[in-house]
Motif scaffolding. Structure first.
Motif, short mmCIF file in Angstrom:
data_model
loop_
_atom_site.label_atom_id
_atom_site.label_comp_id
_atom_site.label_asym_id
_atom_site.label_seq_id
_atom_site.Cartn_x
_atom_site.Cartn_y
_atom_site.Cartn_z
N GLU A 198 0.82 -1.21 0.00
CA GLU A 198 0.00 0.00 0.00
C GLU A 198 0.86 1.26 0.00
O GLU A 198 0.55 2.24 -0.70
CB GLU A 198 -0.93 0.00 1.22
N GLN A 199 1.95 1.24 0.76
CA GLN A 199 2.84 2.38 0.80
C GLN A 199 3.56 2.58 -0.53
O GLN A 199 3.70 3.71 -1.01
CB GLN A 199 3.84 2.22 1.95
N LEU A 200 4.00 1.50 -1.14
CA LEU A 200 4.64 1.61 -2.45
C LEU A 200 3.66 2.15 -3.49
O LEU A 200 4.02 2.96 -4.34
CB LEU A 200 5.19 0.26 -2.88
N ARG A 201 2.42 1.69 -3.44
CA ARG A 201 1.43 2.19 -4.38
C ARG A 201 1.18 3.68 -4.14
O ARG A 201 1.05 4.45 -5.10
CB ARG A 201 0.12 1.41 -4.23
N ALA A 202 1.18 4.10 -2.89
CA ALA A 202 0.94 5.51 -2.57
C ALA A 202 2.03 6.41 -3.15
O ALA A 202 1.75 7.47 -3.70
CB ALA A 202 0.83 5.71 -1.07
N VAL A 203 3.28 5.98 -3.06
CA VAL A 203 4.35 6.83 -3.59
C VAL A 203 4.38 6.75 -5.12
O VAL A 203 4.66 7.76 -5.80
CB VAL A 203 5.71 6.49 -2.97
N ASN A 204 4.09 5.60 -5.68
CA ASN A 204 4.07 5.49 -7.14
C ASN A 204 2.96 6.33 -7.75
O ASN A 204 3.07 6.80 -8.89
CB ASN A 204 3.90 4.03 -7.55
N GLU A 205 1.87 6.54 -7.00
CA GLU A 205 0.75 7.33 -7.48
C GLU A 205 0.82 8.78 -6.99
O GLU A 205 -0.12 9.55 -7.21
CB GLU A 205 -0.57 6.69 -7.02
N GLY A 206 1.91 9.14 -6.35
CA GLY A 206 2.05 10.48 -5.79
C GLY A 206 2.28 11.54 -6.85
O GLY A 206 2.34 11.28 -8.05
#
Length: 379
Positions: free
Chosen positions: A240-248
């Motif tokens: 979830e954290q990786l997805r959050a930064v990739n979508e930042g």
């Protein structure tokens, strides 16, 4: 008074206000101000025991604010707010008591109810007032001139500014004005208060602090993420954290490389309608960049941060640390850089910084050293 002596009491005292509506005293909105007992405010004078009063009938993008501030009795803080967008977003310049005189001053922007003094601790953001310009047991005449991205502060009718702010950090937007007194302060009276759109003193531009060699100036930054009630950053990154930064969003650093997460992400506890003294809760934000290497080699990363950090390269944590308010530098982004060696592989390498914060500004700056031709690219 040294800059170091100014910073710690400020951290204990900044207070915002809620609402810009009734009740009123004269022309002042006093909903979030406690007036000195037995006093009545007029358009040009107000005596505050604590809190903030606003003149929501005065809206300025650029202008001049002037007032006489009575001599302090003991510790205290007296502030001038301008370009107030709402109850949690504004610029503020405040004066710091040194016993019976005003001995120092500091500027900081406030975002979503989070003051940011930990991000801006140096020249141009805080300073000392010589005793020759601020005598003991005497009122202090304050004149603040702000226009565009600059502001200068004058005291006691001197033609030399005691503080020249090189860059106001909030966007230039018109807002109302106000005065503020810290809850630990003695009673403060603002007399002969005026705020007008007049700018009769030129504000010469000041060269921005340059970025150091190898500074990483563009990052992809996540939104605010939940964080356990601790300064310690994650030991591993979840999907979830990786997805959050990739979508930042892609965010540019300031001219000296500072990434102001208070501006980009907002309050670490989520949006506030006022500044909660000492912070409303912990938050986590992630920032990533791709390092493209011509060959397998080790590069150095030097960085500063506030308040906690974990550094990940290609999914592996290579550094973790904390810089809390209780530390020698008060959690400020200054002083000796932290550093870590990055074992880069030929091709693309993903660098992720996980930063935690609770109050008083969060952010970081980072630069590559001995990078042997490695380049950066925001994914």
């Amino acid at each position: 008074m040294s800059a170091h002596r100014i910073a710690r009491p400020i951290a204990l005292s900044l207070l915002a206000f809620v609402g810009i509506s009734h009740p009123r005293e004269g022309e002042w909105n006093t909903q979030r101000a406690k007036l000195v007992a037995g006093t009545t405010a007029t358009a040009s004078q107000i005596s505050i025991a604590s809190g903030m009063a606003t003149r929501d009938d005065i809206t300025l993008a650029d202008g001049t604010i002037e007032a006489d501030v009575n001599a302090p009795v003991g510790p205290g803080f007296a502030g001038f707010a301008f370009r107030v967008a709402n109850t949690a977003d504004y610029e503020i310049i405040y004066f710091v008591a040194d016993s019976s005189r005003w001995g120092g001053l500091q500027y900081q922007p406030v975002f979503e109810g989070e003051p940011t003094w930990q991000l801006y601790p140096g020249d141009g953001f805080l300073g000392d007032i010589p005793e020759s310009q601020s005598a003991r047991n005497q009122p202090l005449h304050v004149k603040i001139v702000f226009a565009g991205t600059r502001a200068d502060v004058y005291v006691n009718h001197s033609t030399t500014a005691v503080l020249r702010i090189p860059e106001l950090k909030r966007d230039r937007k018109a807002g109302i004005v106000g005065v503020w007194v810290a809850p630990v302060a003695s009673n403060v009276t603002y007399s002969n208060y005026t705020a007008t759109s007049r700018v009769d003193l030129p504000l010469a531009s000041i060269a921005a602090a340059p970025a150091m060699s190898g500074q990483i100036m563009r990052w992809r930054v996540s939104n605010r993420l939940p964080s356990p009630d601790t300064i310690v950053a994650p030991r591993a990154l979840s999907s979830e954290q990786l997805r959050a930064v990739n979508e930042g969003i892609v965010a540019n650093a300031e001219t000296d490389g500072l990434v102001n997460l208070s501006r980009i992400v907002g309050n670490p506890a989520g949006p506030q309608i006022e500044n909660v003294l000492g912070g409303a809760g912990w938050g986590l934000a992630l920032a990533s960049v791709t390092l493209n290497a011509n060959s397998d080699h080790t590069a150095g990363l030097q960085f500063n941060y506030s308040d906690g950090i974990s550094v990940f390269l290609n999914g592996k944590r290579v550094f973790d640390g904390t810089r809390p308010y209780a530390s020698a530098d008060l959690g400020r982004i200054m002083g000796t850089d932290s550093s870590v060696e990055l074992p880069l592989k030929r091709g693309a390498n993903k660098l992720v910084l996980a930063v935690t914060d609770h109050a008083w500004g969060w952010g970081f700056r980072a630069r590559l050293v001995d990078a042997a031709g490695a380049t950066t690219a925001v994914p």
